[in-house]
Design a protein around this motif. Structure first.
Motif, PDB file in Angstrom:
ATOM      1  N   ALA A  94      25.021  18.825   0.547  1.00  0.00           N
ATOM      2  CA  ALA A  94      24.276  17.346   0.454  1.00  0.00           C
ATOM      3  C   ALA A  94      23.425  17.556  -0.973  1.00  0.00           C
ATOM      4  O   ALA A  94      23.458  16.365  -1.639  1.00  0.00           O
ATOM      5  N   ALA A  95      22.711  18.702  -1.365  1.00  0.00           N
ATOM      6  CA  ALA A  95      22.087  18.680  -2.266  1.00  0.00           C
ATOM      7  C   ALA A  95      22.874  18.629  -3.667  1.00  0.00           C
ATOM      8  O   ALA A  95      22.409  17.799  -4.444  1.00  0.00           O
ATOM      9  N   ASP A  96      24.006  18.863  -3.677  1.00  0.00           N
ATOM     10  CA  ASP A  96      24.864  18.708  -4.849  1.00  0.00           C
ATOM     11  C   ASP A  96      25.104  17.355  -4.996  1.00  0.00           C
ATOM     12  O   ASP A  96      25.211  16.821  -6.165  1.00  0.00           O
ATOM     13  N   GLU A  97      25.468  16.705  -4.043  1.00  0.00           N
ATOM     14  CA  GLU A  97      25.904  15.156  -4.055  1.00  0.00           C
ATOM     15  C   GLU A  97      24.627  14.495  -4.487  1.00  0.00           C
ATOM     16  O   GLU A  97      24.963  13.734  -5.585  1.00  0.00           O
ATOM     17  N   PHE A  99      22.307  15.755  -6.223  1.00  0.00           N
ATOM     18  CA  PHE A  99      22.162  16.024  -7.662  1.00  0.00           C
ATOM     19  C   PHE A  99      22.937  15.114  -8.620  1.00  0.00           C
ATOM     20  O   PHE A  99      22.568  14.634  -9.641  1.00  0.00           O
ATOM     21  N   GLY A 100      24.232  14.979  -8.173  1.00  0.00           N
ATOM     22  CA  GLY A 100      25.005  14.152  -9.214  1.00  0.00           C
ATOM     23  C   GLY A 100      24.440  12.755  -9.431  1.00  0.00           C
ATOM     24  O   GLY A 100      24.646  12.333 -10.653  1.00  0.00           O
ATOM     25  N   ARG A 101      23.820  12.215  -8.611  1.00  0.00           N
ATOM     26  CA  ARG A 101      23.499  10.749  -8.344  1.00  0.00           C
ATOM     27  C   ARG A 101      22.118  10.809  -9.589  1.00  0.00           C
ATOM     28  O   ARG A 101      22.165   9.997 -10.527  1.00  0.00           O
ATOM     29  N   TYR A 102      21.292  11.704  -9.460  1.00  0.00           N
ATOM     30  CA  TYR A 102      20.234  11.957 -10.178  1.00  0.00           C
ATOM     31  C   TYR A 102      20.418  12.415 -11.644  1.00  0.00           C
ATOM     32  O   TYR A 102      19.715  11.744 -12.507  1.00  0.00           O
ATOM     33  N   LYS A 103      21.443  13.093 -11.633  1.00  0.00           N
ATOM     34  CA  LYS A 103      21.860  13.679 -13.147  1.00  0.00           C
ATOM     35  C   LYS A 103      22.388  12.318 -13.623  1.00  0.00           C
ATOM     36  O   LYS A 103      22.195  12.027 -15.001  1.00  0.00           O
ATOM     37  N   ALA A 104      23.392  11.500 -13.261  1.00  0.00           N
ATOM     38  CA  ALA A 104      23.796  10.369 -13.799  1.00  0.00           C
ATOM     39  C   ALA A 104      22.676   9.450 -14.155  1.00  0.00           C
ATOM     40  O   ALA A 104      22.739   8.809 -15.239  1.00  0.00           O
ATOM     41  N   GLU A 105      21.313   9.092 -13.356  1.00  0.00           N
ATOM     42  CA  GLU A 105      20.285   8.377 -13.752  1.00  0.00           C
ATOM     43  C   GLU A 105      19.910   9.032 -14.833  1.00  0.00           C
ATOM     44  O   GLU A 105      19.173   8.140 -15.859  1.00  0.00           O
ATOM     45  N   ALA A 106      19.388  10.463 -14.991  1.00  0.00           N
ATOM     46  CA  ALA A 106      18.806  10.794 -16.263  1.00  0.00           C
ATOM     47  C   ALA A 106      19.713  10.654 -17.474  1.00  0.00           C
ATOM     48  O   ALA A 106      19.307  10.279 -18.571  1.00  0.00           O
ATOM     49  N   GLU A 107      21.010  10.787 -17.462  1.00  0.00           N
ATOM     50  CA  GLU A 107      21.921  10.528 -18.624  1.00  0.00           C
ATOM     51  C   GLU A 107      21.885   9.057 -18.933  1.00  0.00           C
ATOM     52  O   GLU A 107      22.019   8.792 -19.982  1.00  0.00           O
ATOM     53  N   ALA A 108      21.703   8.071 -18.018  1.00  0.00           N
ATOM     54  CA  ALA A 108      21.753   6.632 -18.301  1.00  0.00           C
ATOM     55  C   ALA A 108      20.190   6.340 -18.837  1.00  0.00           C
ATOM     56  O   ALA A 108      20.354   5.429 -19.777  1.00  0.00           O
TER      57      ALA A 108
END
Length: 147
Positions: A94-97, A99-108
């Protein structure tokens, strides 16, 4: 609140340690020998370096708390709704899932401190403290730059 109490206890213990070590350094300097003088200066540097490190950690915590309050007031604080194991630790999948969402936000939006704050919480939930602190430092720097 628990973190603040811990920080205060650590600071008080450090001050006591620094006074005791500092006194030993002064005694070595007063010894009169060249070796005693050099060792005394070296011993006096220990509390100085320690004070700097304690101060830096307290400032990091203070800045993090400021950002958290500001983000909470704006309704942007991540919700801690990840499933947990019986031990209380967050489920890794669940943490990895998340994390993917927050990483995409940071990249955007790499210039937005809010996304870096949320990414730091995601790193922390995933158990990566080193990257969590680095992301939080980025959030703090961007917040300070924007202010």
């Amino acid at each position: 609140m628990r973190a603040k109490v811990t920080a205060i206890v650590v600071a008080v213990v450090f001050v006591a340690y620094a006074v005791l070590i500092g006194w030993r350094g002064v005694l070595l300097i007063k010894d009169g020998s060249a070796i005693g003088f050099v060792l005394g200066i070296a011993v006096l540097m220990i509390p100085v370096i320690g004070a700097y490190l304690v101060w830096r950690e307290i400032e990091f915590g203070r800045h993090t708390e400021t950002l958290a309050r500001e983000l909470e007031a704006a309704g942007g604080l991540p919700v801690d709704d990840l499933p947990r194991r019986p031990s209380g630790r967050i489920d890794r999948a669940a943490a990895d899932e998340a994390f993917g969402r927050y990483k995409a936000e940071a990249e955007a939006a790499p210039g937005d401190w809010r996304v870096w704050f949320r990414l730091a919480t995601a790193y922390d939930a995933a158990g990566d403290r080193k990257r969590a602190r680095a992301a939080m430092r980025t959030a703090i720097a961007q917040h300070d730059h924007a202010s």
